[in-house]
Design an enzyme around this catalytic site. Structure first.
Site, PDB file in Angstrom:
ATOM      1  N   GLY A  86      34.769  45.225  42.126  1.00  0.00           N
ATOM      2  CA  GLY A  86      35.937  44.902  41.310  1.00  0.00           C
ATOM      3  C   GLY A  86      37.017  45.971  41.248  1.00  0.00           C
ATOM      4  O   GLY A  86      37.832  45.968  40.321  1.00  0.00           O
ATOM      5  N   ASN A 134      39.621  46.235  43.209  1.00  0.00           N
ATOM      6  CA  ASN A 134      40.921  45.553  43.331  1.00  0.00           C
ATOM      7  C   ASN A 134      41.257  44.786  42.058  1.00  0.00           C
ATOM      8  O   ASN A 134      42.419  44.757  41.631  1.00  0.00           O
ATOM      9  CB  ASN A 134      40.910  44.600  44.526  1.00  0.00           C
ATOM     10  CG  ASN A 134      41.183  45.307  45.830  1.00  0.00           C
ATOM     11  OD1 ASN A 134      42.305  45.710  46.102  1.00  0.00           O
ATOM     12  ND2 ASN A 134      40.141  45.503  46.632  1.00  0.00           N
ATOM     13  N   LEU A 176      33.552  35.988  47.008  1.00  0.00           N
ATOM     14  CA  LEU A 176      32.905  35.673  48.284  1.00  0.00           C
ATOM     15  C   LEU A 176      32.487  34.220  48.464  1.00  0.00           C
ATOM     16  O   LEU A 176      31.956  33.857  49.505  1.00  0.00           O
ATOM     17  CB  LEU A 176      31.692  36.604  48.491  1.00  0.00           C
ATOM     18  CG  LEU A 176      32.044  38.094  48.427  1.00  0.00           C
ATOM     19  CD1 LEU A 176      30.809  38.939  48.702  1.00  0.00           C
ATOM     20  CD2 LEU A 176      33.162  38.460  49.395  1.00  0.00           C
ATOM     21  N   ASN A 192      44.261  35.149  48.210  1.00  0.00           N
ATOM     22  CA  ASN A 192      43.084  35.961  48.551  1.00  0.00           C
ATOM     23  C   ASN A 192      43.521  37.221  49.294  1.00  0.00           C
ATOM     24  O   ASN A 192      44.554  37.231  49.955  1.00  0.00           O
ATOM     25  CB  ASN A 192      42.161  35.150  49.458  1.00  0.00           C
ATOM     26  CG  ASN A 192      40.886  35.904  49.835  1.00  0.00           C
ATOM     27  OD1 ASN A 192      40.235  36.521  48.987  1.00  0.00           O
ATOM     28  ND2 ASN A 192      40.527  35.870  51.105  1.00  0.00           N
ATOM     29  N   HIS A 228      41.948  39.850  52.216  1.00  0.00           N
ATOM     30  CA  HIS A 228      40.879  39.997  53.211  1.00  0.00           C
ATOM     31  C   HIS A 228      41.030  41.355  53.890  1.00  0.00           C
ATOM     32  O   HIS A 228      42.149  41.746  54.242  1.00  0.00           O
ATOM     33  CB  HIS A 228      40.970  38.866  54.236  1.00  0.00           C
ATOM     34  CG  HIS A 228      39.813  38.879  55.189  1.00  0.00           C
ATOM     35  ND1 HIS A 228      38.569  38.394  54.847  1.00  0.00           N
ATOM     36  CD2 HIS A 228      39.701  39.358  56.442  1.00  0.00           C
ATOM     37  CE1 HIS A 228      37.745  38.578  55.862  1.00  0.00           C
ATOM     38  NE2 HIS A 228      38.406  39.160  56.846  1.00  0.00           N
ATOM     39  N   ASP A 264      39.312  32.038  54.862  1.00  0.00           N
ATOM     40  CA  ASP A 264      40.258  32.975  55.485  1.00  0.00           C
ATOM     41  C   ASP A 264      41.274  32.323  56.424  1.00  0.00           C
ATOM     42  O   ASP A 264      41.736  32.949  57.363  1.00  0.00           O
ATOM     43  CB  ASP A 264      39.489  34.061  56.260  1.00  0.00           C
ATOM     44  CG  ASP A 264      38.519  34.798  55.360  1.00  0.00           C
ATOM     45  OD1 ASP A 264      38.857  35.024  54.184  1.00  0.00           O
ATOM     46  OD2 ASP A 264      37.428  35.154  55.829  1.00  0.00           O
ATOM     47  N   GLU A 318      44.843  48.225  50.219  1.00  0.00           N
ATOM     48  CA  GLU A 318      44.744  47.156  49.207  1.00  0.00           C
ATOM     49  C   GLU A 318      45.340  47.619  47.880  1.00  0.00           C
ATOM     50  O   GLU A 318      46.111  46.887  47.250  1.00  0.00           O
ATOM     51  CB  GLU A 318      43.276  46.750  49.030  1.00  0.00           C
ATOM     52  CG  GLU A 318      42.719  46.063  50.261  1.00  0.00           C
ATOM     53  CD  GLU A 318      41.261  45.644  50.152  1.00  0.00           C
ATOM     54  OE1 GLU A 318      40.901  44.655  50.812  1.00  0.00           O
ATOM     55  OE2 GLU A 318      40.477  46.291  49.439  1.00  0.00           O
TER      56      GLU A 318
HETATM   57  C1  GAR Z   1      37.819  44.247  49.335  1.00  0.00           C
HETATM   58  O1  GAR Z   1      37.950  45.139  50.416  1.00  0.00           O
HETATM   59  C2  GAR Z   1      38.283  42.862  49.732  1.00  0.00           C
HETATM   60  O2  GAR Z   1      39.301  42.863  50.682  1.00  0.00           O
HETATM   61  C3  GAR Z   1      37.028  42.288  50.313  1.00  0.00           C
HETATM   62  O3  GAR Z   1      35.998  42.717  49.480  1.00  0.00           O
HETATM   63  C4  GAR Z   1      36.350  44.027  48.998  1.00  0.00           C
HETATM   64  C5  GAR Z   1      36.087  44.040  47.505  1.00  0.00           C
HETATM   65  O4  GAR Z   1      36.207  45.335  46.990  1.00  0.00           O
HETATM   66  N1  GAR Z   1      37.097  40.847  50.401  1.00  0.00           N
HETATM   67  C6  GAR Z   1      36.482  40.150  51.350  1.00  0.00           C
HETATM   68  O5  GAR Z   1      35.791  40.661  52.224  1.00  0.00           O
HETATM   69  C7  GAR Z   1      36.737  38.648  51.277  1.00  0.00           C
HETATM   70  N2  GAR Z   1      36.297  37.992  52.488  1.00  0.00           N
HETATM   71  P1  GAR Z   1      36.370  45.540  45.433  1.00  0.00           P
HETATM   72  O6  GAR Z   1      35.298  44.667  44.768  1.00  0.00           O
HETATM   73  O7  GAR Z   1      36.114  46.988  45.191  1.00  0.00           O
HETATM   74  O8  GAR Z   1      37.748  45.105  45.059  1.00  0.00           O
END
Ligand code: GAR
Length: 189
Positions: free
Chosen positions: A12, A14, A85, A102, A104, A145, A174
């Protein structure tokens, strides 16, 4: 006010950036965090930031209209997937057409699709000896995606890069861009 709900499945970081970015925004608020894992760290983050949390399971998400009903009751305008996910079900897509965004951790259309998330993406990028990777912010449709791309940013994949070091570069991108791109979409700028 434009009200956002953030969906996340794990750490979490992001989600936290987005909550903080909009915490003093004049026209956008993050009202809810939704999570499919009862032990995910995003829940602790949301609690500390004072944002309401709803945890749900697979049967509720895919077998009932509870989640779209709950979001509509809470007058949520946009859904932001930040490390979420699970595939978005049809009832949620039709409740929020063009209003689900979203992020990615790769340059779609490469390295997307079912099973391509988190470190698995970075491992695949390095194994394929790609010279660059990056982030993609996109609208969500019924496939993993594949929705329309809103924004991409790139970074180099250096000699000796590891999945961990690449993940750090991707997270930095990000944190720099996601909230601002969301702001542009939801405020129409
Ligand atoms: C992030 O890097 C996001 O882009 C990715 O999961 C990570 C979550 O990090 N998302 C995917 O892979 C979606 N297919 P976080 O929980 O620390 O934000």
């Amino acid at each position: 006010m434009t009200r956002l709900a953030v969906f996340a499945s794990g750490n979490g970081s992001n989600a936290q950036r987005i909550i903080e970015y909009f915490s003093s925004h004049p026209s956008v608020t993050v009202d809810l965090v939704l999570c499919n894992k009862p032990d995910a760290f995003v829940i602790t983050r949301a609690e500390q930031l004072g944002v309401s949390i709803r945890v749900f399971d697979k049967a509720t998400f895919y077998g009932t209209s509870e989640i779209p009903d709950f979001l509509i009751e809470n007058r949520i305008n946009y859904l932001i997937l930040a490390g979420f996910l699970w595939l978005i079900p049809e009832n949620l897509l039709s409740a929020y057409p063009g209003r689900i965004i979203n992020i990615h951790p790769a340059l779609l259309p490469k390295y997307g699709g079912k099973g391509m998330y988190g470190m698995k993406v970075h491992e695949a990028v390095i194994a394929a000896r790609e010279p660059e990777s990056g982030i993609t912010i996109h609208f969500v449709d019924e496939n993993y995606d594949e929705g329309r791309i809103i924004f991409q940013a790139k970074c180099q994949v250096d000699a000796g890069e590891t999945p961990e070091s690449l993940a750090e570069k991707i997270h930095a991108l990000e944190y720099s861009y996601f909230a601002g791109v969301v702001e542009g979409i939801v405020t129409g700028d």
